[in-house]
Write an enzyme that holds these catalytic residues in place. Sequence first.
Site, PDB file in Angstrom:
ATOM      1  N   CYS A   1      -6.205  -3.305  -0.008  1.00 30.01           N
ATOM      2  CA  CYS A   1      -4.816  -3.040  -0.374  1.00 30.01           C
ATOM      3  C   CYS A   1      -4.136  -2.242   0.731  1.00 30.01           C
ATOM      4  O   CYS A   1      -4.714  -1.283   1.251  1.00 30.01           O
ATOM      5  CB  CYS A   1      -4.752  -2.269  -1.680  1.00 30.01           C
ATOM      6  SG  CYS A   1      -5.656  -3.057  -3.034  1.00 30.01           S
TER       7      CYS A   1
ATOM      8  N   ARG B   1      -7.440  -0.711 -13.876  1.00 27.76           N
ATOM      9  CA  ARG B   1      -7.992   0.053 -12.759  1.00 27.76           C
ATOM     10  C   ARG B   1      -7.857   1.552 -12.982  1.00 27.76           C
ATOM     11  O   ARG B   1      -6.765   2.066 -13.259  1.00 27.76           O
ATOM     12  CB  ARG B   1      -7.297  -0.323 -11.449  1.00 27.76           C
ATOM     13  CG  ARG B   1      -7.787   0.509 -10.252  1.00 27.76           C
ATOM     14  CD  ARG B   1      -7.205   0.020  -8.950  1.00 27.76           C
ATOM     15  NE  ARG B   1      -7.627  -1.341  -8.679  1.00 27.76           N
ATOM     16  CZ  ARG B   1      -6.822  -2.296  -8.219  1.00 27.76           C
ATOM     17  NH1 ARG B   1      -5.551  -2.038  -7.998  1.00 27.76           N
ATOM     18  NH2 ARG B   1      -7.279  -3.504  -8.004  1.00 27.76           N
TER      19      ARG B   1
ATOM     20  N   CYS C   1       9.922   8.075   3.471  1.00 28.97           N
ATOM     21  CA  CYS C   1      10.515   7.170   2.489  1.00 28.97           C
ATOM     22  C   CYS C   1      11.832   7.747   1.959  1.00 28.97           C
ATOM     23  O   CYS C   1      11.907   8.932   1.627  1.00 28.97           O
ATOM     24  CB  CYS C   1       9.546   6.952   1.331  1.00 28.97           C
ATOM     25  SG  CYS C   1      10.158   5.780   0.099  1.00 28.97           S
TER      26      CYS C   1
ATOM     27  N   CYS D   1      -3.862  -7.259  -1.008  1.00 32.83           N
ATOM     28  CA  CYS D   1      -2.826  -6.692  -1.864  1.00 32.83           C
ATOM     29  C   CYS D   1      -1.952  -5.805  -0.990  1.00 32.83           C
ATOM     30  O   CYS D   1      -2.468  -5.107  -0.104  1.00 32.83           O
ATOM     31  CB  CYS D   1      -3.444  -5.870  -2.998  1.00 32.83           C
ATOM     32  SG  CYS D   1      -2.236  -5.072  -4.093  1.00 32.83           S
TER      33      CYS D   1
ATOM     34  N   CYS E   1      11.083   9.666  -5.606  1.00 33.67           N
ATOM     35  CA  CYS E   1      10.050   9.698  -6.649  1.00 33.67           C
ATOM     36  C   CYS E   1       9.447  11.103  -6.713  1.00 33.67           C
ATOM     37  O   CYS E   1       8.909  11.606  -5.713  1.00 33.67           O
ATOM     38  CB  CYS E   1       8.966   8.677  -6.353  1.00 33.67           C
ATOM     39  SG  CYS E   1       9.598   6.992  -6.101  1.00 33.67           S
TER      40      CYS E   1
ATOM     41  N   CYS F   1       0.047  -6.653  -9.597  1.00 27.11           N
ATOM     42  CA  CYS F   1      -0.673  -5.403  -9.837  1.00 27.11           C
ATOM     43  C   CYS F   1       0.391  -4.384 -10.241  1.00 27.11           C
ATOM     44  O   CYS F   1       1.259  -4.042  -9.438  1.00 27.11           O
ATOM     45  CB  CYS F   1      -1.408  -4.954  -8.578  1.00 27.11           C
ATOM     46  SG  CYS F   1      -2.208  -3.326  -8.708  1.00 27.11           S
TER      47      CYS F   1
ATOM     48  N   CYS G   1       5.805  11.960  -5.397  1.00 29.94           N
ATOM     49  CA  CYS G   1       5.307  11.407  -4.133  1.00 29.94           C
ATOM     50  C   CYS G   1       5.578  12.296  -2.921  1.00 29.94           C
ATOM     51  O   CYS G   1       6.737  12.588  -2.606  1.00 29.94           O
ATOM     52  CB  CYS G   1       5.932  10.034  -3.904  1.00 29.94           C
ATOM     53  SG  CYS G   1       5.246   9.192  -2.457  1.00 29.94           S
TER      54      CYS G   1
END
Length: 333
Positions: free
Chosen positions: A113, A276, A69, A144, A73, A204, A76
């Site tokens: 998901c 959640r 990616c 999702c 972040c 979400c 991550c």
Amino acid sequence: MPDGSSPVTRSSSANLPEVRHDWTVPEIQALLDLPFPELMFRAQTTHRAHFDPTDMQISTLLSIKTGGCPEDCAYCPQSALHEKSVKAERLMAVDAVLTEARKAKDAGASRFCMGAAWRSPKEHDLETVCAMIEGVKELGLETCVTLGMLDAGQAGKLRDAGLDYYNHNLDTSPEYYGDIISTRTYQDRLDTLSNVRDAGINVCCGGIVGMGESETDRAGLIAALATLPTHPESVPINLLVRVKGTPLGESEAVDPLDFIRMIAAARITMPKSRVRLAAGRENMSDETQTLCFLAGANSIFYGERLLTTPNPQATRDRKLLDKLGMRTTGITV
């Protein structure tokens, strides 16, 4: 609202205030500062007015495209910009994803998901994801996906494929966000949420606790979520999974009671949302998870991995839920 509630387990909502979208950071900070028994009472009262407190919605998360990616972040391991990153992999084949979806359904999941480590999806990849969504829907599961930023056209294509939910977290407060991510702005995230909502897809959206944020930032995250024009249907509250080789790999652990307070604040301010208990459960005791459920968490990820980080084994989850007398159903908001 189809929440699976019964007259025996639900409290009367006659005396509860209306759902609000004008929460302020000081108000939420005041909630977080309440004596613990009072905070839990308020969260339980709110929870029982809208849900059966014994009902737990189960989701399973699969990484359909891992690593590589371009975002930075700080939490991550999928970022290609960190010292240690997971190996970049291609997008999974549709048949392989459907095999995993069948396993998830057999294990008791009601929602499947799918996450891809992209800044935003390319058009040919989006077509493949749409085929995955259609296949998972045919299995009788809710769908999702989390694919990064979306424009209005992309959101429309996902809607047409039958997508039920789109995950796009705010991560933290607007004020602290720049300390965690520099490759996209807070407004970028809000724009994606707006595109998803305008397309008629359920949202979400949640955040992460334990990234070095202040108590005010934690209140700011809840405020950002609770002041959206429509509250997210699902609100994942994640406890940072500290991964070595990422900028936050050596962050200090969060006091379990502070984390439980965040669950309670989310429940009180977004009373009709599924809250959640998401990443970080692997390092939580059964007692901590139980208090999170009492604070209003009524959804979990079920399975042994969340994208690239561990999750409690399904057998441990089942044992705990059985011990607590919780029931798992496909009922969602």
